[in-house]
Design a protein around this motif. Structure first.
Motif, PDB file in Angstrom:
ATOM      1  N   LEU A 107     -47.885 -53.230 113.611  1.00 53.01           N
ATOM      2  CA  LEU A 107     -48.627 -52.288 114.438  1.00 53.01           C
ATOM      3  C   LEU A 107     -49.538 -53.024 115.411  1.00 53.01           C
ATOM      4  O   LEU A 107     -49.676 -52.644 116.573  1.00 53.01           O
ATOM      5  N   VAL A 108     -50.118 -54.134 114.947  1.00 51.12           N
ATOM      6  CA  VAL A 108     -50.983 -54.936 115.826  1.00 51.12           C
ATOM      7  C   VAL A 108     -50.195 -55.450 117.024  1.00 51.12           C
ATOM      8  O   VAL A 108     -50.626 -55.360 118.177  1.00 51.12           O
ATOM      9  N   LEU A 109     -49.023 -55.996 116.753  1.00 49.80           N
ATOM     10  CA  LEU A 109     -48.209 -56.524 117.847  1.00 49.80           C
ATOM     11  C   LEU A 109     -47.765 -55.420 118.775  1.00 49.80           C
ATOM     12  O   LEU A 109     -47.699 -55.580 119.995  1.00 49.80           O
ATOM     13  N   LEU A 110     -47.463 -54.259 118.199  1.00 52.47           N
ATOM     14  CA  LEU A 110     -46.938 -53.151 118.978  1.00 52.47           C
ATOM     15  C   LEU A 110     -47.975 -52.587 119.923  1.00 52.47           C
ATOM     16  O   LEU A 110     -47.677 -52.183 121.044  1.00 52.47           O
ATOM     17  N   LEU A 111     -49.209 -52.558 119.475  1.00 51.55           N
ATOM     18  CA  LEU A 111     -50.248 -51.953 120.298  1.00 51.55           C
ATOM     19  C   LEU A 111     -50.897 -52.954 121.252  1.00 51.55           C
ATOM     20  O   LEU A 111     -51.790 -52.589 122.016  1.00 51.55           O
ATOM     21  N   ALA A 112     -50.462 -54.198 121.221  1.00 46.61           N
ATOM     22  CA  ALA A 112     -50.904 -55.208 122.197  1.00 46.61           C
ATOM     23  C   ALA A 112     -52.415 -55.291 122.320  1.00 46.61           C
ATOM     24  O   ALA A 112     -53.035 -54.674 123.172  1.00 46.61           O
TER      25      ALA A 112
ATOM     26  N   ALA B  12     -46.575 -36.953 119.774  1.00 49.86           N
ATOM     27  CA  ALA B  12     -47.260 -38.089 119.160  1.00 49.86           C
ATOM     28  C   ALA B  12     -46.316 -38.744 118.165  1.00 49.86           C
ATOM     29  O   ALA B  12     -45.530 -38.067 117.498  1.00 49.86           O
ATOM     30  N   THR B  13     -46.408 -40.056 118.046  1.00 51.26           N
ATOM     31  CA  THR B  13     -45.533 -40.791 117.148  1.00 51.26           C
ATOM     32  C   THR B  13     -46.131 -40.885 115.754  1.00 51.26           C
ATOM     33  O   THR B  13     -47.342 -40.785 115.560  1.00 51.26           O
ATOM     34  N   SER B  14     -45.268 -41.082 114.794  1.00 56.25           N
ATOM     35  CA  SER B  14     -45.677 -41.289 113.414  1.00 56.25           C
ATOM     36  C   SER B  14     -46.546 -42.535 113.303  1.00 56.25           C
ATOM     37  O   SER B  14     -46.287 -43.538 113.976  1.00 56.25           O
TER      38      SER B  14
ATOM     39  N   GLN C 106     -47.796 -44.819 123.586  1.00 62.76           N
ATOM     40  CA  GLN C 106     -47.574 -43.432 123.193  1.00 62.76           C
ATOM     41  C   GLN C 106     -48.689 -42.934 122.292  1.00 62.76           C
ATOM     42  O   GLN C 106     -49.276 -43.699 121.523  1.00 62.76           O
ATOM     43  N   SER C 107     -48.966 -41.638 122.377  1.00 66.04           N
ATOM     44  CA  SER C 107     -49.994 -41.038 121.531  1.00 66.04           C
ATOM     45  C   SER C 107     -49.624 -41.206 120.063  1.00 66.04           C
ATOM     46  O   SER C 107     -48.447 -41.177 119.692  1.00 66.04           O
ATOM     47  N   MET C 108     -50.646 -41.374 119.232  1.00 64.79           N
ATOM     48  CA  MET C 108     -50.436 -41.586 117.809  1.00 64.79           C
ATOM     49  C   MET C 108     -51.024 -40.419 117.005  1.00 64.79           C
ATOM     50  O   MET C 108     -52.119 -39.939 117.302  1.00 64.79           O
ATOM     51  N   LEU C 109     -50.297 -39.978 116.014  1.00 62.17           N
ATOM     52  CA  LEU C 109     -50.750 -38.914 115.128  1.00 62.17           C
ATOM     53  C   LEU C 109     -51.745 -39.480 114.123  1.00 62.17           C
ATOM     54  O   LEU C 109     -51.478 -40.493 113.473  1.00 62.17           O
ATOM     55  N   LEU C 110     -52.912 -38.832 113.994  1.00 56.72           N
ATOM     56  CA  LEU C 110     -53.949 -39.308 113.086  1.00 56.72           C
ATOM     57  C   LEU C 110     -54.083 -38.461 111.829  1.00 56.72           C
ATOM     58  O   LEU C 110     -54.312 -38.991 110.750  1.00 56.72           O
TER      59      LEU C 110
ATOM     60  N   GLU D 153     -54.695 -40.733 122.240  1.00 53.12           N
ATOM     61  CA  GLU D 153     -53.837 -41.023 123.375  1.00 53.12           C
ATOM     62  C   GLU D 153     -54.192 -42.388 123.955  1.00 53.12           C
ATOM     63  O   GLU D 153     -55.367 -42.732 124.072  1.00 53.12           O
ATOM     64  N   GLN D 154     -53.180 -43.162 124.287  1.00 50.96           N
ATOM     65  CA  GLN D 154     -53.329 -44.539 124.751  1.00 50.96           C
ATOM     66  C   GLN D 154     -54.139 -45.370 123.764  1.00 50.96           C
ATOM     67  O   GLN D 154     -55.180 -45.944 124.109  1.00 50.96           O
ATOM     68  N   PRO D 155     -53.677 -45.433 122.503  1.00 53.43           N
ATOM     69  CA  PRO D 155     -54.386 -46.273 121.530  1.00 53.43           C
ATOM     70  C   PRO D 155     -54.379 -47.727 121.953  1.00 53.43           C
ATOM     71  O   PRO D 155     -53.453 -48.207 122.611  1.00 53.43           O
TER      72      PRO D 155
END
Length: 441
Positions: free
Chosen positions: A16-21, A218-220, A228-232, A247-249
């Protein structure tokens, strides 16, 4: 509960860290405000066990469950509680139970848990949520028939014993006495259309998908995608699925909001109910402590209580707790007497069953403040309780009391008792020894 990181979840968090840059803080850090042992591992903070007066014999009326020594216990209609699971957690001793959910007629009980090997630490931003990969079961409370819900099948002759399995369920809500709604996050690292809200029929044992993650926009959380927006978090009330997103995490001006979507009208678009504010959400070397502002929907679905971000700057966090009518009428501030340090962290909010009161508590053991209570009859007054405990409250069905456990960490790590808090009584009472995740039906 304090979350502890297994090797598997550590890999997910790194992904997740790599994905969210650059979403997460530097290696070895924990989210702002969470106690740290100094090596990147959240500290296990345990308050001294207070001497409390025992709750009255009639305090545990009705239907309730709790977890003791990693197993689920259940009480029907004010009877003595009995153990209903006998899972072997010897190879996965860190068990993260969610509060079981009773069907409206109390004939069925759904429960979720995630069992992990002994962890190696935690931290990161966002902090790992071990409830995101839970197994889902439905118990017939009269026949003791246990159903295991998996995709794409339903196992009606499941056993509450042996080694626990793993899955990707996270939430479960009773739509009515016959139908359970459950959210599935999808398999970690797998590209598929499985993520979404499913309906399970307890009579026919049929499982069908009713809402996809694409409809939520929103993505899982376990398959987050950059940009992409993330579901919390999710709630269900009166035919509507409510959900919190960021949105825009990973940006300094990430936007948080709550939306709703009709469960029964597949073609209806989502509607924004309230914007919670903008902040530095897991961006760069620092992040706001308000990564998951608290919220809840009233039992009748007419209003929300939400934690709005007034300042999301790391180290300067500030928020307010507001009642927000769904029809768009004027909002009302509540918990105005709560300390600013309490409101500078994520809080948990829970409406009473009658919708005339709200309880607020710390999500994690950070500031040693709370829980607090506000009655809508006197919203300007904030009732404080002792002793301090954190975590999600469970209201008794009559709304005259709620329960909280003394320790938030995983089962098997630190002993826990359950305390009873009642409106008008400043001090808690001891409700159940050696127990956690106490949940009324």
């Amino acid at each position: 509960m304090r979350r502890y990181l297994s090797l598997t979840m550590l890999i997910l968090t790194v992904g997740l860290v790599l994905l969210l840059a650059a979403c997460s803080p530097k290696s070895g850090s924990v989210p702002s405000g969470i106690p740290d042992t100094g090596n990147g591992t959240p500290a296990v903070l345990v308050s001294p066990t207070p001497t409390l007066q025992a709750a009255s014999a009639g305090s545990k009326v009705g239907f309730y469950t709790f977890v003791r020594q990693n197993q689920l216990w259940m009480a029907l209609n004010s009877e003595n509680a009995t153990q209903v699971t006998h899972f072997d957690f010897s190879q996965a001793p860190e068990v993260f139970w969610q509060s079981p959910a009773w069907s409206p007629d109390h004939k069925h009980l759904s429960y979720l848990f995630n069992a992990l090997p002994a962890g190696v630490g935690g931290g990161g931003c966002p902090e790992p949520d071990y409830t995101a990969t839970s197994s889902l079961y439905v118990l017939d409370t009269s026949t003791q028939q246990l159903t295991s819900i998996t995709l794409p099948q339903v196992v009606t002759d499941a056993r509450a014993e042996g080694k626990p399995r793993s899955d990707s369920w996270q939430y479960a809500f009773w739509e009515d006495a016959q139908h359970l709604l459950a959210w599935y996050n999808g398999v970690t690292g797998k590209t598929s259309n499985d993520a979404g809200l499913y309906r399970y029929d307890v009579q026919t044992h049929r499982l069908s998908k009713v809402v996809s993650s694409e409809q939520l926009g929103a993505t899982s959380p376990i398959n987050a995608q950059q940009g992409q927006s993330m579901l919390l978090s999710l709630r269900y009330r009166q035919g509507q699925l409510y959900y919190e997103t960021v949105e825009q995490p990973g940006q300094q001006d990430s936007r948080l909001a709550i939306y709703r979507l009709s469960v029964n009208d597949a073609g209806a678009p989502r509607q924004q109910v309230v914007e919670l504010g903008k902040e530095n959400w897991c961006a760069g070397g620092q992040s706001s402590a308000l990564t998951q502002p608290g919220w809840d929907v009233s039992p009748d679905g007419t209003k929300l209580v939400v934690q709005k971000i007034e300042n999301g700057t790391p180290g300067q966090e500030a928020s307010s707790l507001d009642i927000v009518p769904v029809d768009g009428s004027a909002t009302q501030k509540v918990f105005s007497q709560a300390p600013t340090t309490f409101l500078a962290q994520n809080v948990l909010l829970r409406w009473s069953p009658q919708g005339n009161a709200v309880a607020a508590s710390e999500r994690h053991h950070i500031t040693d403040q709370g829980p607090y209570l506000v009655s809508l009859d006197h919203p300007q007054d904030t009732q404080a309780y002792a002793p301090f405990v954190s975590g999600a409250v469970s209201w008794r069905s009559d709304g005259q009391a709620f329960a909280l456990q003394s320790s938030e960490v995983a089962e098997g790590m630190v002993p826990s008792d359950v305390y009873l808090f009642a409106p008008g009584e400043k001090n808690a009472r001891l409700l159940e020894k050696d127990a956690r995740v106490f949940s009324w039906g």
